[in-house]
Design a protein around this motif. Sequence first.
Motif, mmCIF file in Angstrom:
data_model
loop_
_atom_site.group_PDB
_atom_site.id
_atom_site.type_symbol
_atom_site.label_atom_id
_atom_site.label_comp_id
_atom_site.label_asym_id
_atom_site.label_seq_id
_atom_site.Cartn_x
_atom_site.Cartn_y
_atom_site.Cartn_z
ATOM 1 N N ALA A 62 -29.328 18.967 9.915
ATOM 2 C CA ALA A 62 -29.597 19.698 8.680
ATOM 3 C C ALA A 62 -29.140 21.144 8.737
ATOM 4 O O ALA A 62 -29.079 21.806 7.723
ATOM 5 C CB ALA A 62 -31.085 19.640 8.351
ATOM 6 N N GLY A 63 -28.815 21.664 9.912
ATOM 7 C CA GLY A 63 -28.429 23.064 10.033
ATOM 8 C C GLY A 63 -27.151 23.377 9.265
ATOM 9 O O GLY A 63 -26.284 22.525 9.104
ATOM 10 N N GLU A 64 -27.053 24.595 8.785
ATOM 11 C CA GLU A 64 -25.884 25.021 8.006
ATOM 12 C C GLU A 64 -24.589 24.944 8.812
ATOM 13 O O GLU A 64 -23.520 24.758 8.247
ATOM 14 C CB GLU A 64 -26.085 26.449 7.492
ATOM 15 N N GLY A 65 -24.668 25.093 10.111
ATOM 16 C CA GLY A 65 -23.476 25.102 10.955
ATOM 17 C C GLY A 65 -23.066 23.730 11.458
ATOM 18 O O GLY A 65 -22.248 23.641 12.375
ATOM 19 N N TYR A 66 -23.616 22.679 10.892
ATOM 20 C CA TYR A 66 -23.325 21.329 11.362
ATOM 21 C C TYR A 66 -22.806 20.437 10.247
ATOM 22 O O TYR A 66 -23.144 20.618 9.079
ATOM 23 C CB TYR A 66 -24.594 20.681 11.942
ATOM 24 N N LEU A 67 -22.016 19.436 10.649
ATOM 25 C CA LEU A 67 -21.673 18.372 9.728
ATOM 26 C C LEU A 67 -22.954 17.621 9.404
ATOM 27 O O LEU A 67 -23.750 17.336 10.304
ATOM 28 C CB LEU A 67 -20.707 17.374 10.377
ATOM 29 N N HIS A 68 -23.159 17.303 8.163
ATOM 30 C CA HIS A 68 -24.317 16.515 7.775
ATOM 31 C C HIS A 68 -23.882 15.061 7.649
ATOM 32 O O HIS A 68 -22.797 14.770 7.144
ATOM 33 C CB HIS A 68 -24.894 17.016 6.459
ATOM 34 N N PRO A 69 -24.726 14.128 8.086
ATOM 35 C CA PRO A 69 -24.371 12.711 7.998
ATOM 36 C C PRO A 69 -24.600 12.171 6.595
ATOM 37 O O PRO A 69 -25.127 12.866 5.725
ATOM 38 C CB PRO A 69 -25.330 12.063 8.991
ATOM 39 N N ARG A 70 -24.240 10.927 6.409
ATOM 40 C CA ARG A 70 -24.550 10.278 5.137
ATOM 41 C C ARG A 70 -26.040 9.969 5.106
ATOM 42 O O ARG A 70 -26.698 9.937 6.155
ATOM 43 C CB ARG A 70 -23.693 9.028 4.962
ATOM 44 N N PRO A 71 -26.619 9.743 3.931
ATOM 45 C CA PRO A 71 -28.054 9.436 3.860
ATOM 46 C C PRO A 71 -28.386 8.150 4.618
ATOM 47 O O PRO A 71 -27.529 7.299 4.822
ATOM 48 C CB PRO A 71 -28.303 9.240 2.364
ATOM 49 N N ALA A 136 -16.293 15.216 5.442
ATOM 50 C CA ALA A 136 -16.238 16.257 6.477
ATOM 51 C C ALA A 136 -15.535 17.502 5.934
ATOM 52 O O ALA A 136 -16.008 18.628 6.134
ATOM 53 C CB ALA A 136 -15.532 15.727 7.719
ATOM 54 N N ARG A 137 -14.421 17.317 5.228
ATOM 55 C CA ARG A 137 -13.688 18.459 4.673
ATOM 56 C C ARG A 137 -14.523 19.214 3.637
ATOM 57 O O ARG A 137 -14.437 20.437 3.534
ATOM 58 C CB ARG A 137 -12.373 18.001 4.054
ATOM 59 N N LEU A 138 -15.327 18.495 2.877
ATOM 60 C CA LEU A 138 -16.181 19.130 1.875
ATOM 61 C C LEU A 138 -17.153 20.120 2.524
ATOM 62 O O LEU A 138 -17.547 21.106 1.908
ATOM 63 C CB LEU A 138 -16.961 18.054 1.104
ATOM 64 N N GLN A 139 -17.518 19.897 3.770
ATOM 65 C CA GLN A 139 -18.517 20.713 4.459
ATOM 66 C C GLN A 139 -17.925 21.876 5.262
ATOM 67 O O GLN A 139 -18.663 22.695 5.811
ATOM 68 C CB GLN A 139 -19.330 19.817 5.399
ATOM 69 N N ILE A 140 -16.608 21.964 5.336
ATOM 70 C CA ILE A 140 -15.953 22.946 6.209
ATOM 71 C C ILE A 140 -16.343 24.378 5.883
ATOM 72 O O ILE A 140 -16.670 25.164 6.785
ATOM 73 C CB ILE A 140 -14.421 22.771 6.178
ATOM 74 N N ILE A 143 -19.855 25.287 7.096
ATOM 75 C CA ILE A 143 -19.925 25.349 8.557
ATOM 76 C C ILE A 143 -19.246 26.617 9.066
ATOM 77 O O ILE A 143 -19.781 27.311 9.935
ATOM 78 C CB ILE A 143 -19.288 24.093 9.180
ATOM 79 N N ALA A 144 -18.070 26.922 8.517
ATOM 80 C CA ALA A 144 -17.332 28.120 8.945
ATOM 81 C C ALA A 144 -18.145 29.385 8.675
ATOM 82 O O ALA A 144 -18.230 30.275 9.533
ATOM 83 C CB ALA A 144 -15.985 28.180 8.234
ATOM 84 N N THR A 145 -18.764 29.465 7.510
ATOM 85 C CA THR A 145 -19.579 30.632 7.165
ATOM 86 C C THR A 145 -20.767 30.752 8.116
ATOM 87 O O THR A 145 -21.055 31.836 8.637
ATOM 88 C CB THR A 145 -20.069 30.527 5.704
ATOM 89 N N ALA A 146 -21.445 29.641 8.380
ATOM 90 C CA ALA A 146 -22.622 29.662 9.245
ATOM 91 C C ALA A 146 -22.262 30.038 10.686
ATOM 92 O O ALA A 146 -23.039 30.709 11.370
ATOM 93 C CB ALA A 146 -23.317 28.306 9.227
ATOM 94 N N SER A 150 -13.234 31.005 11.084
ATOM 95 C CA SER A 150 -12.379 30.684 9.942
ATOM 96 C C SER A 150 -12.456 29.210 9.572
ATOM 97 O O SER A 150 -12.782 28.357 10.402
ATOM 98 C CB SER A 150 -10.926 31.062 10.251
ATOM 99 N N VAL A 151 -12.114 28.952 8.325
ATOM 100 C CA VAL A 151 -12.052 27.583 7.827
ATOM 101 C C VAL A 151 -11.040 26.775 8.638
ATOM 102 O O VAL A 151 -11.269 25.609 8.952
ATOM 103 C CB VAL A 151 -11.686 27.586 6.317
ATOM 104 N N GLN A 152 -9.931 27.396 8.998
ATOM 105 C CA GLN A 152 -8.890 26.703 9.763
ATOM 106 C C GLN A 152 -9.389 26.268 11.139
ATOM 107 O O GLN A 152 -9.013 25.198 11.622
ATOM 108 C CB GLN A 152 -7.642 27.595 9.922
ATOM 109 N N GLU A 153 -10.229 27.076 11.760
ATOM 110 C CA GLU A 153 -10.758 26.713 13.072
ATOM 111 C C GLU A 153 -11.681 25.485 12.978
ATOM 112 O O GLU A 153 -11.623 24.590 13.824
ATOM 113 C CB GLU A 153 -11.508 27.890 13.696
ATOM 114 N N ILE A 154 -12.513 25.452 11.943
ATOM 115 C CA ILE A 154 -13.396 24.294 11.749
ATOM 116 C C ILE A 154 -12.566 23.072 11.377
ATOM 117 O O ILE A 154 -12.792 21.972 11.884
ATOM 118 C CB ILE A 154 -14.467 24.580 10.670
#
Length: 193
Positions: A62-71, A136-140, A143-146, A150-154
Amino acid sequence: MIRSIRPAIVMVALFTLMLGLAYPLAVTGIAQGVFPAQANGSLIRDADGTVVGSSLIGQPFAGEGYLHPRPSAAGDGYDGAASSGSNYGPLNEDLKTRVAESAREIRAANGGGPIPADAVTTSASGLDPDISPEYARLQIQRIATARGVSVQEIQAVIDEHTEGALLGFIGQPHVNVLVTNRALDARFPTPAA
């Protein structure tokens, strides 16, 4: 009478030894020899050797810096003992409400744009460890902000952990959430990580 029963007793004993003992031991031995990681549950361990999960079973993040899974519809979420889908049909009002609520939460956390189906729907088991590359791309950006990178690194980390279809045609490309989140922690540690 004993002469009539004797062949049945011998056959039961023989098949019990062959199919109840020899065959399972042979299959287990071959699996341990050829595919030991898979035979032992595809476990993922941290640097200390502590098991942190399996690449085959989803976990909530659930953390802002992580990929979130599907429900997940498995119990309180990713509960292996309650593995199951919701079994709601496409016209079920509860499903429509849950999907709409999930879509609102995803838009609030990740910005606008199209939302992939796997972002708002559960898998049949409720334990799916993977998400689509689109989700995954939708969450980049989040994650980058948290993580303050950069977005490119994520994007590079996600690209490295995107697996294609098996043999090029079986299944869909996917990103394993746990494996990718561990890679993100290794490369861009967050203050809480």
